[in-house]
Design a protein around this motif. Structure first.
Motif, PDB file in Angstrom:
ATOM      1  N   GLN A  55       0.857  -1.173   0.000  1.00  0.00           N
ATOM      2  CA  GLN A  55       0.000   0.000   0.000  1.00  0.00           C
ATOM      3  C   GLN A  55       0.897   1.227   0.000  1.00  0.00           C
ATOM      4  O   GLN A  55       1.692   1.418   0.908  1.00  0.00           O
ATOM      5  CB  GLN A  55      -0.848  -0.035   1.283  1.00  0.00           C
ATOM      6  CG  GLN A  55      -2.155   0.686   1.192  1.00  0.00           C
ATOM      7  CD  GLN A  55      -2.902   0.639   2.507  1.00  0.00           C
ATOM      8  OE1 GLN A  55      -2.737  -0.297   3.303  1.00  0.00           O
ATOM      9  NE2 GLN A  55      -3.701   1.645   2.766  1.00  0.00           N
ATOM     10  N   GLU A  57       1.159   5.666  -1.103  1.00  0.00           N
ATOM     11  CA  GLU A  57       0.307   6.851  -1.074  1.00  0.00           C
ATOM     12  C   GLU A  57      -0.645   6.852  -2.269  1.00  0.00           C
ATOM     13  O   GLU A  57      -1.821   7.139  -2.148  1.00  0.00           O
ATOM     14  CB  GLU A  57       1.174   8.120  -1.148  1.00  0.00           C
ATOM     15  CG  GLU A  57       2.100   8.324   0.033  1.00  0.00           C
ATOM     16  CD  GLU A  57       1.377   8.885   1.256  1.00  0.00           C
ATOM     17  OE1 GLU A  57       0.422   9.654   1.068  1.00  0.00           O
ATOM     18  OE2 GLU A  57       1.761   8.536   2.379  1.00  0.00           O
ATOM     19  N   ARG A 151     -13.212   4.908  -2.176  1.00  0.00           N
ATOM     20  CA  ARG A 151     -12.674   5.095  -0.828  1.00  0.00           C
ATOM     21  C   ARG A 151     -13.815   5.391   0.120  1.00  0.00           C
ATOM     22  O   ARG A 151     -14.559   6.340  -0.071  1.00  0.00           O
ATOM     23  CB  ARG A 151     -11.720   6.293  -0.814  1.00  0.00           C
ATOM     24  CG  ARG A 151     -10.320   5.928  -1.149  1.00  0.00           C
ATOM     25  CD  ARG A 151      -9.422   7.124  -0.924  1.00  0.00           C
ATOM     26  NE  ARG A 151      -8.277   7.076  -1.816  1.00  0.00           N
ATOM     27  CZ  ARG A 151      -7.220   6.311  -1.641  1.00  0.00           C
ATOM     28  NH1 ARG A 151      -7.154   5.515  -0.586  1.00  0.00           N
ATOM     29  NH2 ARG A 151      -6.228   6.342  -2.485  1.00  0.00           N
ATOM     30  N   GLU A 154     -11.066   4.894   6.320  1.00  0.00           N
ATOM     31  CA  GLU A 154      -9.623   4.679   6.244  1.00  0.00           C
ATOM     32  C   GLU A 154      -9.350   3.183   6.088  1.00  0.00           C
ATOM     33  O   GLU A 154     -10.138   2.358   6.554  1.00  0.00           O
ATOM     34  CB  GLU A 154      -8.967   5.132   7.557  1.00  0.00           C
ATOM     35  CG  GLU A 154      -9.073   6.604   7.814  1.00  0.00           C
ATOM     36  CD  GLU A 154      -7.784   7.319   7.484  1.00  0.00           C
ATOM     37  OE1 GLU A 154      -7.158   6.965   6.462  1.00  0.00           O
ATOM     38  OE2 GLU A 154      -7.408   8.204   8.242  1.00  0.00           O
ATOM     39  N   SER A 155      -8.229   2.844   5.489  1.00  0.00           N
ATOM     40  CA  SER A 155      -7.882   1.428   5.383  1.00  0.00           C
ATOM     41  C   SER A 155      -7.520   0.897   6.768  1.00  0.00           C
ATOM     42  O   SER A 155      -7.182   1.655   7.677  1.00  0.00           O
ATOM     43  CB  SER A 155      -6.707   1.245   4.428  1.00  0.00           C
ATOM     44  OG  SER A 155      -5.526   1.693   5.049  1.00  0.00           O
ATOM     45  N   HIS A 158      -4.211   1.971   8.035  1.00  0.00           N
ATOM     46  CA  HIS A 158      -4.135   3.359   8.495  1.00  0.00           C
ATOM     47  C   HIS A 158      -4.780   3.545   9.851  1.00  0.00           C
ATOM     48  O   HIS A 158      -4.391   4.401  10.631  1.00  0.00           O
ATOM     49  CB  HIS A 158      -4.755   4.302   7.464  1.00  0.00           C
ATOM     50  CG  HIS A 158      -3.795   4.695   6.393  1.00  0.00           C
ATOM     51  ND1 HIS A 158      -4.185   5.072   5.137  1.00  0.00           N
ATOM     52  CD2 HIS A 158      -2.443   4.744   6.396  1.00  0.00           C
ATOM     53  CE1 HIS A 158      -3.119   5.339   4.413  1.00  0.00           C
ATOM     54  NE2 HIS A 158      -2.043   5.137   5.160  1.00  0.00           N
ATOM     55  N   CYS A 161      -2.214   1.116  12.351  1.00  0.00           N
ATOM     56  CA  CYS A 161      -0.743   1.213  12.334  1.00  0.00           C
ATOM     57  C   CYS A 161      -0.254   2.637  12.155  1.00  0.00           C
ATOM     58  O   CYS A 161      -1.021   3.531  11.812  1.00  0.00           O
ATOM     59  CB  CYS A 161      -0.184   0.357  11.195  1.00  0.00           C
ATOM     60  SG  CYS A 161      -0.682  -1.360  11.292  1.00  0.00           S
ATOM     61  N   GLU A 162       1.037   2.824  12.368  1.00  0.00           N
ATOM     62  CA  GLU A 162       1.692   4.100  12.080  1.00  0.00           C
ATOM     63  C   GLU A 162       3.016   3.789  11.407  1.00  0.00           C
ATOM     64  O   GLU A 162       3.505   2.656  11.510  1.00  0.00           O
ATOM     65  CB  GLU A 162       1.901   4.900  13.374  1.00  0.00           C
ATOM     66  CG  GLU A 162       2.785   4.184  14.381  1.00  0.00           C
ATOM     67  CD  GLU A 162       2.949   4.971  15.680  1.00  0.00           C
ATOM     68  OE1 GLU A 162       2.171   5.899  15.926  1.00  0.00           O
ATOM     69  OE2 GLU A 162       3.872   4.636  16.434  1.00  0.00           O
TER      70      GLU A 162
END
Ligand SMILES: [Zn+2]
Length: 248
Positions: A55, A57, A151, A154-155, A158, A161-162
């Motif tokens: 994944q 941007e 979309r 958020e996935s 996202h 996680c960071e």
């Protein structure tokens, strides 16, 4: 939950029941494992093949691979079957991971147009179950399949996680050797710039190990070159790319 459901999602009412067991529910139903799988880069297929999901941007890329050795005898058939199986796993992963935007799938190359069409049809069928709007385009001139998925939220990645603080999300860190060279160049610079009796290198265990072993000669040459002693100090809490040079 029952009150909430009664008010907002009455169709879910019948599915809510109280759980009074000891084991955490996530553990009991293997949710923890499923989450780990939905975040992993690699997803295994049943017959040795696997997907690599990246994944970025701009888009998500999915690479389909056969696992290990594929016999020459049923080469085409194995590839075809792996691609077919992949279509269903891909559709499921898009939903689980809640991936939106542009998705590029790199199926294993197929010579037969018939096989290509069958894989596309199977993918369309698998994607039809998606409640989010999905558009499937055929093979591009480079042999890639392009999917766009609306979309929504958020996935999963996202949300849960960071970016990795060690590599800043690059997925790679400098090797211990690269860091050794960086440190040596820095010492040459500082030796010119500052009046000092010597230097102390503070670095992670792999970097210090490298200075003691493979790079011990170049370190000795550096000591000769600047005419000043250099000592080493292990900092176990440092990441591999992290170091400090102390003037003594
Ligand atoms: Zn990292």
């Amino acid at each position: 939950m029952a009150e909430f459901a009664a008010q907002y999602v009455s169709q879910a009412m019948s599915r809510i029941e109280r759980y009074s067991g000891e084991r955490p529910l996530f553990e009991l139903h293997g949710i923890e494992e499923e989450i780990d799988r939905a975040l992993a880069r690699r997803v295994n297929l049943k017959f040795g093949g696997y997907l690599i999901i990246d994944q970025t941007e701009a888009m998500t890329t999915i690479d389909v691979n056969t696992g290990g050795f594929v016999g020459t005898r049923n080469f085409d058939e194995t590839i075809f079957k792996t691609n077919l199986e992949a279509t269903h796993v891909i559709a499921r992963q898009l939903r689980l991971r809640n991936l939106g935007g542009i998705i590029i799938v790199d199926f294993i190359d197929m010579d037969s147009d018939e096989h290509k069409q069958a894989v596309l049809n199977e993918l369309a069928k698998a994607l039809a179950r998606d409640r989010t709007r999905v558009t499937l385009n055929g093979f591009t001139s480079l042999g890639l399949v392009e999917i766009t998925r609306k979309r929504t939220r958020e996935s999963l990645a996202h949300v849960l996680c960071e970016p990795c603080p060690t590599c800043q999300g690059r997925g790679e860190i400098k090797t211990a050797q690269t860091v050794c060279y960086e440190i040596q160049r820095e010492i040459v610079r500082e030796a010119r710039q500052f009046e000092t009796r010597g230097f102390r290198i503070l670095a992670s265990p792999p970097v210090i190990d490298m200075f003691l072993d493979e790079e011990s000669q170049s370190l000795a040459m550096l000591v000769d070159f600047i005419g000043k002693p250099i000592s080493l100090q292990v900092e176990t809490a440092y990441s591999q790319e992290q170091f400090d040079i102390v003037l003594l």
